[in-house]
Design a protein around this motif. Sequence first.
Motif, PDB file in Angstrom:
ATOM      1  N   PHE A   1      19.499  19.746  13.904  1.00 24.59           N
ATOM      2  CA  PHE A   1      20.421  20.841  13.598  1.00 24.59           C
ATOM      3  C   PHE A   1      19.847  22.134  14.157  1.00 24.59           C
ATOM      4  O   PHE A   1      18.699  22.486  13.861  1.00 24.59           O
ATOM      5  N   TYR A   2      20.631  22.831  14.957  1.00 20.21           N
ATOM      6  CA  TYR A   2      20.260  24.194  15.339  1.00 20.21           C
ATOM      7  C   TYR A   2      21.095  25.143  14.497  1.00 20.21           C
ATOM      8  O   TYR A   2      22.322  25.160  14.592  1.00 20.21           O
TER       9      TYR A   2
ATOM     10  N   ARG B   1      11.087  15.752   8.154  1.00 23.36           N
ATOM     11  CA  ARG B   1      12.260  16.646   8.182  1.00 23.36           C
ATOM     12  C   ARG B   1      11.831  18.122   8.240  1.00 23.36           C
ATOM     13  O   ARG B   1      12.154  18.918   7.358  1.00 23.36           O
ATOM     14  N   PRO B   2      11.124  18.517   9.275  1.00 22.80           N
ATOM     15  CA  PRO B   2      10.615  19.893   9.316  1.00 22.80           C
ATOM     16  C   PRO B   2      11.718  20.934   9.494  1.00 22.80           C
ATOM     17  O   PRO B   2      12.726  20.704  10.164  1.00 22.80           O
ATOM     18  N   ILE B   3      11.503  22.071   8.856  1.00 26.40           N
ATOM     19  CA  ILE B   3      12.249  23.286   9.167  1.00 26.40           C
ATOM     20  C   ILE B   3      11.413  24.054  10.186  1.00 26.40           C
ATOM     21  O   ILE B   3      10.215  24.266   9.987  1.00 26.40           O
TER      22      ILE B   3
ATOM     23  N   ASP C   1      24.516  19.010   4.847  1.00 25.47           N
ATOM     24  CA  ASP C   1      24.894  18.151   5.981  1.00 25.47           C
ATOM     25  C   ASP C   1      23.650  17.646   6.705  1.00 25.47           C
ATOM     26  O   ASP C   1      23.587  16.487   7.134  1.00 25.47           O
ATOM     27  N   PHE C   2      22.659  18.521   6.860  1.00 30.33           N
ATOM     28  CA  PHE C   2      21.416  18.115   7.519  1.00 30.33           C
ATOM     29  C   PHE C   2      20.715  17.015   6.737  1.00 30.33           C
ATOM     30  O   PHE C   2      20.280  15.996   7.305  1.00 30.33           O
ATOM     31  N   MET C   3      20.588  17.188   5.440  1.00 32.04           N
ATOM     32  CA  MET C   3      19.870  16.213   4.622  1.00 32.04           C
ATOM     33  C   MET C   3      20.611  14.878   4.539  1.00 32.04           C
ATOM     34  O   MET C   3      19.999  13.834   4.259  1.00 32.04           O
ATOM     35  N   ASP C   4      21.905  14.894   4.789  1.00 34.10           N
ATOM     36  CA  ASP C   4      22.702  13.660   4.769  1.00 34.10           C
ATOM     37  C   ASP C   4      22.743  12.979   6.140  1.00 34.10           C
ATOM     38  O   ASP C   4      23.403  11.945   6.289  1.00 34.10           O
ATOM     39  N   SER C   5      22.085  13.564   7.139  1.00 33.06           N
ATOM     40  CA  SER C   5      22.140  13.017   8.497  1.00 33.06           C
ATOM     41  C   SER C   5      20.732  12.781   9.020  1.00 33.06           C
ATOM     42  O   SER C   5      19.738  13.046   8.338  1.00 33.06           O
ATOM     43  N   ASP C   6      20.641  12.277  10.224  1.00 36.04           N
ATOM     44  CA  ASP C   6      19.334  12.125  10.881  1.00 36.04           C
ATOM     45  C   ASP C   6      19.359  12.785  12.259  1.00 36.04           C
ATOM     46  O   ASP C   6      18.737  12.313  13.201  1.00 36.04           O
ATOM     47  N   GLU C   7      20.059  13.906  12.343  1.00 40.26           N
ATOM     48  CA  GLU C   7      20.242  14.617  13.609  1.00 40.26           C
ATOM     49  C   GLU C   7      19.377  15.875  13.671  1.00 40.26           C
ATOM     50  O   GLU C   7      18.840  16.342  12.669  1.00 40.26           O
TER      51      GLU C   7
ATOM     52  N   ILE D   1      15.399  17.527  12.668  1.00 41.56           N
ATOM     53  CA  ILE D   1      14.730  18.832  12.605  1.00 41.56           C
ATOM     54  C   ILE D   1      15.781  19.880  12.262  1.00 41.56           C
ATOM     55  O   ILE D   1      16.890  19.856  12.796  1.00 41.56           O
ATOM     56  N   PHE D   2      15.428  20.808  11.396  1.00 40.42           N
ATOM     57  CA  PHE D   2      16.301  21.906  11.006  1.00 40.42           C
ATOM     58  C   PHE D   2      15.743  23.167  11.654  1.00 40.42           C
ATOM     59  O   PHE D   2      14.774  23.755  11.172  1.00 40.42           O
ATOM     60  N   VAL D   3      16.310  23.548  12.787  1.00 41.31           N
ATOM     61  CA  VAL D   3      15.806  24.697  13.539  1.00 41.31           C
ATOM     62  C   VAL D   3      16.517  25.961  13.066  1.00 41.31           C
ATOM     63  O   VAL D   3      17.743  26.077  13.188  1.00 41.31           O
ATOM     64  N   ARG D   4      15.769  26.888  12.534  1.00 45.60           N
ATOM     65  CA  ARG D   4      16.309  28.179  12.133  1.00 45.60           C
ATOM     66  C   ARG D   4      16.060  29.183  13.252  1.00 45.60           C
ATOM     67  O   ARG D   4      14.962  29.707  13.391  1.00 45.60           O
ATOM     68  N   GLY D   5      17.082  29.463  14.055  1.00 41.41           N
ATOM     69  CA  GLY D   5      16.976  30.474  15.091  1.00 41.41           C
ATOM     70  C   GLY D   5      17.512  31.786  14.546  1.00 41.41           C
ATOM     71  O   GLY D   5      18.690  31.893  14.241  1.00 41.41           O
ATOM     72  N   VAL D   6      16.651  32.794  14.419  1.00 38.94           N
ATOM     73  CA  VAL D   6      17.030  34.052  13.778  1.00 38.94           C
ATOM     74  C   VAL D   6      17.309  35.111  14.846  1.00 38.94           C
ATOM     75  O   VAL D   6      16.435  35.426  15.658  1.00 38.94           O
ATOM     76  N   ALA D   7      18.509  35.652  14.835  1.00 42.32           N
ATOM     77  CA  ALA D   7      18.901  36.653  15.827  1.00 42.32           C
ATOM     78  C   ALA D   7      18.891  38.048  15.227  1.00 42.32           C
ATOM     79  O   ALA D   7      19.047  38.229  14.023  1.00 42.32           O
ATOM     80  N   MET D   8      18.711  39.027  16.084  1.00 46.56           N
ATOM     81  CA  MET D   8      18.897  40.430  15.725  1.00 46.56           C
ATOM     82  C   MET D   8      19.060  41.217  17.022  1.00 46.56           C
ATOM     83  O   MET D   8      18.765  40.711  18.111  1.00 46.56           O
TER      84      MET D   8
END
Length: 305
Positions: free
Chosen positions: A159-160, A70-72, A151-157, A105-112
């Motif tokens: 996430f962006y 379950r990588p971030i 929600d991410f930890m309760d699923s197997d999808e 996968i929990f993808v953290r896309g950081v905008a600025m």
Amino acid sequence: MGIPLKDTIKKTVRTHLREGHLAFGQCLTAVGWVGGTLPELYEEDGMIELPMADVAGGGFVVGAGLMGRRPIYVIRYQGFNWYNCISILNYACKSKEMWGVPCPIFVRGVAMEGSIGPVAGSSHHSLYYRMPGVKIYSPMTNREYEECYSDFMDSDEVFYVSEHRGSFGNSEELPDIEYENPHICLFPVSITRFAAVEVSKKLIKEGIKVSVFHQRIIKPHNFSPQSISSLNDCGKGIVLDNDYEDGICSAIAHKLMMKALGSEVHCMGLKNKVAGFSKHLDNLPPNIEEIYNTIRSILGGIIKR
């Protein structure tokens, strides 16, 4: 006064690593720790520094996802998704449907935004939107981020998670603003949500009722009954985004018009131009003044100064 969002993100990542999961990214442990959103942990704790090879990074993360870690995945600038998302979109997002093997996968896309050039700036969540097998959230508050992670930890999808550095200092929640028989409805995404709230506050002083329905879950998209009812009542809406108008912004506007037939829903997002490094070449999301003037233009003679 609550805690800033960056502290909630940091706590979330720390908990994730302490439970035996992993976090990947480039320059994670450099000065700033990605805007103060990462705990001061290192490789032995599960914080994996990736080499400066953007295309390869996504492949490493997909491998970890397939192994159930379950990588971030921290993408420091959303524009880098053009390089980082290849394996995620074309393997991780499709693996469950094609082979019955989930790859969460929990993808953290950081905008600025602001003088950072043609590649790094702005949100690019539209890149993920058109692909199957992905959920897209854009949390701007503490509670929203906690719910997103749960929600991410309760699923197997896959996430962006479309983040924005402009929200990292925010400690307040962003409830919808609802008026009976509004003049117009706003449907803001990401950092534009803050400007939408300020515009609503400004216009109510002029007798103009602007309802604001925050879009924190972008895919799958479920509009609240109240938002559709309000749009039906006024027949006018604007979708706000800090991605280009021809992406999620237009898709949301189309879906709204199909649900509230006869309504006109406009789009305000990034202009169709390349951003430069100097201020006069920036391409920034719609600000308070621009949103205000657009509402005045749409409503015509209703608004009187």
